[in-house]
Design a protein around this motif. Structure first.
Motif: not given
Length: 89
Positions: A13, A18, A22, A60-61, A63-64, A66
Motif C-alpha cells: 500500500e 493493491l 484487493e 470499485a477495483l 475503476d482503480d 492499480r
C-alpha cells in the motif's frame, strides 16, 4: 522513531500497490466456478465477506488503475462485462 511498514500489505500500500484483500478479490475473479452458489460460498468462506460487499469492492477495483496494472486481463474482461450490462439497460 518510525520503523516503517511491518507487513507485506503495508509495504504494498505504501508503494501504491493493491492491498491483500484487493489482490484476493481479483484472484477469486480469475477462477471458474461450477454450479450455482459456488462463487458466493467461496466469497464467504475464503474472503469472509458478504457477496454484496464483495461486489461493491470489485466494482470499485475496476475503476482503480492499480488493479489494472496488477491484473490487466481480468480487469479489462470485467470492464467489458460491466459495460455490456449497462448497455442492456
Amino acid at each position: 522513531m518510525d520503523q516503517g511498514p511491518d507487513t507485506d500489505e503495508e509495504r504494498d500500500e505504501e508503494r501504491g500497490g493493491l492491498g491483500r484483500r484487493e489482490r484476493d478479490v481479483l484472484a477469486l475473479e480469475r477462477r471458474g466456478f461450477s454450479g450455482p452458489g459456488a462463487k458466493e460460498r467461496a466469497i464467504r468462506e475464503e474472503l469472509g465477506l458478504a457477496p454484496v460487499r464483495y461486489y461493491q469492492l470489485l466494482n470499485a477495483l475496476l475503476d482503480d488503475p492499480r488493479a489494472l496494472a496488477h491484473d490487466p486481463v481480468t480487469v479489462n474482461r470485467l470492464r467489458r462485462v460491466r459495460e455490456a450490462r449497462r448497455a442492456e439497460r
